[in-house]
Design a protein around this motif. Structure first.
Motif, PDB file in Angstrom:
ATOM      1  N   GLU A 212       0.837  -1.208   0.000  1.00  0.00           N
ATOM      2  CA  GLU A 212       0.000   0.000   0.000  1.00  0.00           C
ATOM      3  C   GLU A 212       0.868   1.252   0.000  1.00  0.00           C
ATOM      4  O   GLU A 212       0.562   2.238  -0.675  1.00  0.00           O
ATOM      5  CB  GLU A 212      -0.900  -0.013   1.240  1.00  0.00           C
ATOM      6  CG  GLU A 212      -1.890   1.138   1.282  1.00  0.00           C
ATOM      7  CD  GLU A 212      -2.741   1.100   2.543  1.00  0.00           C
ATOM      8  OE1 GLU A 212      -3.290   2.151   2.909  1.00  0.00           O
ATOM      9  OE2 GLU A 212      -2.839   0.022   3.158  1.00  0.00           O
ATOM     10  N   SER A 213       1.982   1.216   0.726  1.00  0.00           N
ATOM     11  CA  SER A 213       2.879   2.378   0.789  1.00  0.00           C
ATOM     12  C   SER A 213       3.535   2.658  -0.558  1.00  0.00           C
ATOM     13  O   SER A 213       3.885   3.805  -0.853  1.00  0.00           O
ATOM     14  CB  SER A 213       3.968   2.146   1.849  1.00  0.00           C
ATOM     15  OG  SER A 213       3.398   2.033   3.131  1.00  0.00           O
ATOM     16  N   THR A 214       3.691   1.631  -1.389  1.00  0.00           N
ATOM     17  CA  THR A 214       4.321   1.840  -2.700  1.00  0.00           C
ATOM     18  C   THR A 214       3.369   2.445  -3.717  1.00  0.00           C
ATOM     19  O   THR A 214       3.793   2.867  -4.794  1.00  0.00           O
ATOM     20  CB  THR A 214       4.845   0.504  -3.266  1.00  0.00           C
ATOM     21  OG1 THR A 214       3.736  -0.373  -3.533  1.00  0.00           O
ATOM     22  CG2 THR A 214       5.807  -0.171  -2.301  1.00  0.00           C
ATOM     23  N   GLY A 215       2.068   2.488  -3.421  1.00  0.00           N
ATOM     24  CA  GLY A 215       1.093   3.021  -4.376  1.00  0.00           C
ATOM     25  C   GLY A 215       0.510   1.956  -5.281  1.00  0.00           C
ATOM     26  O   GLY A 215       0.039   2.253  -6.382  1.00  0.00           O
ATOM     27  N   LEU A 216       0.503   0.698  -4.822  1.00  0.00           N
ATOM     28  CA  LEU A 216       0.000  -0.384  -5.658  1.00  0.00           C
ATOM     29  C   LEU A 216      -1.496  -0.225  -5.966  1.00  0.00           C
ATOM     30  O   LEU A 216      -1.951  -0.587  -7.048  1.00  0.00           O
ATOM     31  CB  LEU A 216       0.243  -1.730  -4.965  1.00  0.00           C
ATOM     32  CG  LEU A 216      -0.081  -2.974  -5.795  1.00  0.00           C
ATOM     33  CD1 LEU A 216       0.894  -3.109  -6.956  1.00  0.00           C
ATOM     34  CD2 LEU A 216      -0.038  -4.238  -4.942  1.00  0.00           C
ATOM     35  N   GLY A 217      -2.266   0.319  -5.010  1.00  0.00           N
ATOM     36  CA  GLY A 217      -3.697   0.505  -5.249  1.00  0.00           C
ATOM     37  C   GLY A 217      -3.965   1.401  -6.441  1.00  0.00           C
ATOM     38  O   GLY A 217      -4.809   1.093  -7.296  1.00  0.00           O
ATOM     39  N   LYS A 218      -3.241   2.528  -6.524  1.00  0.00           N
ATOM     40  CA  LYS A 218      -3.379   3.429  -7.677  1.00  0.00           C
ATOM     41  C   LYS A 218      -2.949   2.735  -8.963  1.00  0.00           C
ATOM     42  O   LYS A 218      -3.547   2.929 -10.034  1.00  0.00           O
ATOM     43  CB  LYS A 218      -2.521   4.677  -7.434  1.00  0.00           C
ATOM     44  CG  LYS A 218      -2.556   5.703  -8.560  1.00  0.00           C
ATOM     45  CD  LYS A 218      -3.921   6.361  -8.689  1.00  0.00           C
ATOM     46  CE  LYS A 218      -3.879   7.634  -9.508  1.00  0.00           C
ATOM     47  NZ  LYS A 218      -3.337   7.481 -10.854  1.00  0.00           N
ATOM     48  N   PHE A 219      -1.931   1.900  -8.873  1.00  0.00           N
ATOM     49  CA  PHE A 219      -1.463   1.132 -10.020  1.00  0.00           C
ATOM     50  C   PHE A 219      -2.562   0.210 -10.534  1.00  0.00           C
ATOM     51  O   PHE A 219      -2.821   0.126 -11.736  1.00  0.00           O
ATOM     52  CB  PHE A 219      -0.227   0.329  -9.598  1.00  0.00           C
ATOM     53  CG  PHE A 219       0.277  -0.652 -10.624  1.00  0.00           C
ATOM     54  CD1 PHE A 219       0.685  -0.224 -11.884  1.00  0.00           C
ATOM     55  CD2 PHE A 219       0.352  -2.006 -10.331  1.00  0.00           C
ATOM     56  CE1 PHE A 219       1.165  -1.131 -12.827  1.00  0.00           C
ATOM     57  CE2 PHE A 219       0.821  -2.911 -11.254  1.00  0.00           C
ATOM     58  CZ  PHE A 219       1.236  -2.476 -12.511  1.00  0.00           C
ATOM     59  N   MET A 245      -8.390  -7.065  -8.084  1.00  0.00           N
ATOM     60  CA  MET A 245      -6.949  -6.984  -7.855  1.00  0.00           C
ATOM     61  C   MET A 245      -6.633  -6.520  -6.437  1.00  0.00           C
ATOM     62  O   MET A 245      -5.706  -7.022  -5.801  1.00  0.00           O
ATOM     63  CB  MET A 245      -6.304  -6.058  -8.891  1.00  0.00           C
ATOM     64  CG  MET A 245      -6.271  -6.644 -10.291  1.00  0.00           C
ATOM     65  SD  MET A 245      -5.326  -5.657 -11.486  1.00  0.00           S
ATOM     66  CE  MET A 245      -6.489  -4.332 -11.818  1.00  0.00           C
ATOM     67  N   MET A 246      -7.411  -5.562  -5.933  1.00  0.00           N
ATOM     68  CA  MET A 246      -7.199  -5.097  -4.562  1.00  0.00           C
ATOM     69  C   MET A 246      -7.457  -6.205  -3.550  1.00  0.00           C
ATOM     70  O   MET A 246      -6.888  -6.217  -2.460  1.00  0.00           O
ATOM     71  CB  MET A 246      -8.103  -3.900  -4.267  1.00  0.00           C
ATOM     72  CG  MET A 246      -7.626  -2.594  -4.864  1.00  0.00           C
ATOM     73  SD  MET A 246      -6.057  -2.034  -4.181  1.00  0.00           S
ATOM     74  CE  MET A 246      -6.567  -1.602  -2.508  1.00  0.00           C
TER      75      MET A 246
END
Length: 641
Positions: A212-219, A245-246
């Motif tokens: 989550e800290s890496t921004g995977l959700g936005k990805f 995916m989430m």
């Protein structure tokens, strides 16, 4: 624009707190905030240390895990809703000290407890009784009242056995015996659920915190937009893809709804979807994330431990049903878009898939690595550890995603805080399991269920479905699986159903309680974003998730859908025919195929879809014939209009 985004996030946070008690925690600053953060970081470091160098004896590992968890729960979750969220009440501070100290009694006196071999002293009795009360109170604060009520009912049952009707009667359990069983053995609070929480689940939640800290959700959202945003009903299809995916990193249907729905529901409404449909799509898509391998709301690890199979077998069994679930929603969304003439988002307004992967594709490396390690036969613990390491290293490949030292430390803290709901739910589930093993009520309930159904499988499945949905209302994924697996699954197993099919059956219906009225927390959260009617949103979500109500019945009768004792050819044929069958169910649910579908055609389409989902050559041929006939009928009807 920044103000609007900040307000949207504020609204999302408030909505999450309203429907997910786990999110309604204190936000502490200053010296006390640093102390709580330090405790959380120490908790994570303990878990990482034992994961790298070997876990302690089962009861010791679980006791330390529970001690950290209970201390943090009382520090972070106020006793009353109207108490401050920025400071700790002295009463909660006292409970935090007691809640942390009581499990440590097991650690300090471990050797004496082993030598006493189950004999409980007066001091043990007092400490154990307090420990049980602390777990129940912690559960009330973090998980909510439904699970507490279930646990209290089981405790009452343990004492009331001699006064109950024959089918439920037992000789009764004394308070000292119950405390000894629930608190000083590995069959109660310190049982399998807490054991899995103290090993696999914690590491995967920590893994999710770093992702989550890496921004995977936005990805994920950008990928979904670039793949499906331009198609008919694009934003709704984006919701289905992004939510699925989430689900690989999230353990909460409500959190999925709020996280993804804050972006997708307004997009769907702007395109022309009704409020209830937009909310229903998001609720159904987000709830399905708990059914999607590899993490499945962390319940996959519990299932593997409960039924004694490798973790990868559970993941394999979940693949086809999960794909059918999402395929059903996708088809329904597509048909609804065609019925209303809804277009997608212009391509020039969407992110380019190539650019998305070029800029942030490296964020998917940890997920790929975990899947590879699991397939390669590595333990979930080792896979999660490597996943965490690779997530940190992969984020450093680009400056825009690189985590600084502060974020790395924050990840340790978020991991510890993120596990609290699962931890206390698993501990409370241990109370339920402890009563079941002490009284034998599991077999009694299973026998009573079979007797009520006259020994016939279909009625037993129906009663089990209702039981699982009721028990799953308002209870987190891991907890509702433990409860349903303990109470409902034995009835199916007694009738000769493969154990993995029985457990997957109750797991499915426990999960979709989140979208099944009247207690449909995911649907209610979605309606909070869409502004639609909560009950109508829940009904719409249930219609969209029709696969979740049907596929479990099919895989009980035909375990080939779970890849149980099936060849690759059989699995492929069953999967392909089932996907086509989902189209027939979608037509029946939405009432559209080239043009509006009559009531009779909807019924016929539903029957044809069911035949195709049911594995078997004869049913597949009949289903195909029905759908081909309906295709020509609907095509001619559309051309004549």
């Amino acid at each position: 624009m920044a103000v609007e985004e900040e307000q949207k996030q504020f609204d999302a946070d408030e909505l999450l707190k309203e429907f997910d008690s786990e999110a309604d925690k204190r936000v502490l600053t200053g010296f006390i905030g640093k102390i709580v953060s330090a405790i959380a970081i120490c908790f994570t470091l303990f878990q990482l240390y034992t994961a790298f160098f070997g876990v302690l004896d089962a009861q010791l590992q679980r006791a330390v895990h529970l001690s950290f968890g209970m201390g943090l729960i009382f520090l972070l979750y106020p006793s009353r809703h109207n108490w401050s969220r920025t400071s700790i009440h002295p009463f909660d501070l006292l409970l935090a000290i007691v809640g942390a100290a009581v499990p440590m009694y097991v650690v300090v006196t471990y050797h004496q407890l082993v030598l006493r071999a189950g004999t409980v002293t007066n001091l043990d009795y007092v400490i154990g009784g307090i420990g049980i009360l602390m777990v129940i109170e912690g559960c009330r604060r973090v998980v909510g009242k439904p699970m507490v009520i279930v646990a209290l009912c089981f405790i009452a049952y343990a004492f009331a056995g001699p006064y109950l009707p024959n089918i439920l009667a037992h000789r009764g359990v004394s308070p000292s015996d119950l405390v000894a069983h629930l608190y000083f053995t590995t069959e109660g609070i310190f049982g399998i659920p807490l054991g899995v929480s103290s090993t696999f689940i914690f590491l995967f939640i920590l893994f999710g915190a770093y992702l989550e800290s890496t921004g995977l959700g936005k990805f994920f959202i950008d990928i979904a937009n670039s793949i499906a945003g331009w198609a008919s009903g694009g934003p709704a299809k984006v919701t289905v893809l992004a939510s699925g995916m989430m689900g690989t990193i999230s353990g909460s249907s409500v959190a999925n709804v709020v996280g993804v729905g804050s972006f997708t529901i307004p997009m769907m409404k702007k395109l022309g979807y009704e409020k209830e449909f937009a909310g229903g799509v998001e609720a159904a898509g987000s709830t399905g994330g708990q059914l999607m391998p590899p993490i499945m709301g962390a319940a996959a690890f519990l299932m593997a431990e409960f039924i004694g199979v490798p973790y990868l077998d559970v993941v394999k069994a979940a693949v086809i049903p999960a794909l059918l679930y999402y395929m059903g929603i996708w088809i329904a969304v597509h048909l609804e878009a065609k019925r209303k003439g809804l277009k997608g988002i212009p391509r020039h307004q969407l992110p380019k898939l190539k650019e998305v992967f070029w800029n942030r594709g490296h964020l998917a490396l940890p997920l790929i690595a975990i899947l590879y390690l699991l397939v390669d036969g590595q333990t979930p613990t080792k896979a999660a550890l490597w996943g965490i390491v690779i997530a940190i290293l992969a984020s450093a490949l680009r400056k825009s995603t690189r985590m600084n030292p502060g974020q790395l430390i924050e990840g340790l803290e978020k991991g510890a805080k993120g596990v609290l709901g699962v931890l206390v739910a698993c501990a409370t589930a241990g109370i339920i399991i402890g009563v079941v093993t002490k009284t034998g009520v599991g077999l009694k309930l299973a026998g009573g269920l079979i007797e009520l159904a006259g020994g016939m499988l279909l009625p037993v499945m129906f009663f089990t479905m209702i039981t699982s949905i009721i028990l799953g209302m308002g209870v987190p994924t891991t907890a509702n699986y433990v409860i349903t697996a303990t109470i409902a699954a034995p009835a199916l197993i007694q009738l000769g159903i493969p154990i993995i099919a029985a457990h997957m059956f109750v797991f499915y219906f426990g999960i979709i309680a989140d979208i099944t009225p009247p207690v449909a927390l995911a649907a209610y959260a979605a309606s909070g974003i869409s502004g639609g009617n909560p009950m109508k949103t829940g009904i719409t979500a249930s219609k969209l998730a029709i696969a979740a109500f049907i596929v479990p019945y099919i895989f009980v009768y035909a375990p080939v859908l779970l890849m149980v004792k099936a060849t690759p050819v059989e699995v492929t044929m069953a999967a392909v025919s089932a996907v086509i069958g989902m189209f027939g169910l979608g037509v029946a649910m939405i009432g559209y195929w080239y043009t509006t579908v009559s009531g009779a055609v909807r019924v016929i389409s539903f029957i044809g879809g069911l035949m195709l989902i049911e594995p078997g050559l004869v049913t597949d041929i009949l289903g195909i014939v029905i759908l081909i006939g309906l295709y020509f009928f609907q095509r001619n009807k559309a051309n004549a209009q």
